[in-house]
Design an enzyme around this catalytic site. Structure first.
Site, PDB file in Angstrom:
ATOM      1  N   HIS A  96       0.828  -1.191   0.000  1.00  0.00           N
ATOM      2  CA  HIS A  96       0.000   0.000   0.000  1.00  0.00           C
ATOM      3  C   HIS A  96       0.866   1.246   0.000  1.00  0.00           C
ATOM      4  CE1 HIS A  96      -2.582  -2.900   2.369  1.00  0.00           C
ATOM      5  NE2 HIS A  96      -3.235  -2.726   1.255  1.00  0.00           N
ATOM      6  N   LYS A 112       6.603   6.607   6.847  1.00  0.00           N
ATOM      7  CA  LYS A 112       6.133   5.775   7.957  1.00  0.00           C
ATOM      8  C   LYS A 112       7.314   5.289   8.774  1.00  0.00           C
ATOM      9  CE  LYS A 112       2.510   3.881   5.023  1.00  0.00           C
ATOM     10  NZ  LYS A 112       2.089   2.667   4.310  1.00  0.00           N
ATOM     11  N   HIS A 123       4.317  -0.558   0.557  1.00  0.00           N
ATOM     12  CA  HIS A 123       4.616  -1.236   1.819  1.00  0.00           C
ATOM     13  C   HIS A 123       3.542  -2.263   2.149  1.00  0.00           C
ATOM     14  CE1 HIS A 123       4.061  -1.248   6.326  1.00  0.00           C
ATOM     15  NE2 HIS A 123       5.240  -1.808   6.155  1.00  0.00           N
ATOM     16  N   TYR A 147       2.511   2.221  14.024  1.00  0.00           N
ATOM     17  CA  TYR A 147       2.956   3.134  12.977  1.00  0.00           C
ATOM     18  C   TYR A 147       3.024   4.558  13.508  1.00  0.00           C
ATOM     19  CZ  TYR A 147       1.498   0.051   9.056  1.00  0.00           C
ATOM     20  OH  TYR A 147       1.345  -0.952   8.144  1.00  0.00           O
ATOM     21  N   GLU A 165      -5.357   6.101  -1.804  1.00  0.00           N
ATOM     22  CA  GLU A 165      -4.702   4.818  -1.543  1.00  0.00           C
ATOM     23  C   GLU A 165      -4.489   4.046  -2.848  1.00  0.00           C
ATOM     24  OE1 GLU A 165      -5.029   1.166   1.587  1.00  0.00           O
ATOM     25  OE2 GLU A 165      -6.898   2.006   0.851  1.00  0.00           O
ATOM     26  N   LYS A 172      -9.351  -6.341  -1.001  1.00  0.00           N
ATOM     27  CA  LYS A 172      -8.761  -5.202  -1.722  1.00  0.00           C
ATOM     28  C   LYS A 172      -7.319  -5.483  -2.130  1.00  0.00           C
ATOM     29  CE  LYS A 172      -6.960  -2.167   1.878  1.00  0.00           C
ATOM     30  NZ  LYS A 172      -6.951  -0.836   2.428  1.00  0.00           N
TER      31      LYS A 172
END
Length: 120
Positions: free
Chosen positions: A1, A11, A58, A71, A82, A106
């Site tokens: 993602h 991140k 990621h 995170y 996204e 997804k």
């Protein structure tokens, strides 16, 4: 993602409890390492931190039940921005450590790298 600009995210990731196999893929179009992946095991025991800058896809798989991942992100989640890559794309050459996987719906429909339009 990952999220496309202007909602891209840096991140910082760690595992509080349990363990994961974490993978990043470089999707920066002008990068010498475009399309290359890197995988690393993060666990509550090894206490490693993993920094993932914008321009990298990621994903991870949990190696233990009840794993807790934490995170810190440089930007908020934005559903409309996204995007992702197909986790099983053979061109990415990712050796996932588990053969019996549960993959969200997804994550089963993201494009292969060859069909991915990178905004980075």
């Amino acid at each position: 993602h990952l999220q496309e600009p202007p909602y891209g995210q840096d991140k910082l990731l760690r595992v509080v409890k349990g363990s994961i196999y974490d993978v990043v893929v470089d999707v920066r179009k002008d990068s010498e390492t475009y399309g290359q992946s890197l995988g690393i095991e993060l666990s509550g025991e090894n206490k490693l931190l993993f920094f993932i800058p914008q321009g990298f896809a990621h994903g991870f798989c949990c190696l233990e039940d009840n794993t807790i991942v934490q995170y810190k992100c440089s930007n908020y989640y934005n559903k409309e921005s996204e995007m992702g890559l197909l986790w099983s794309d053979p061109d990415l050459n990712i050796t996932w450590p588990l053969s019996d996987t549960i993959v969200s719906p997804k994550d089963q429909v993201h494009p292969k790298l060859s069909d991915f339009k990178s905004p980075f």
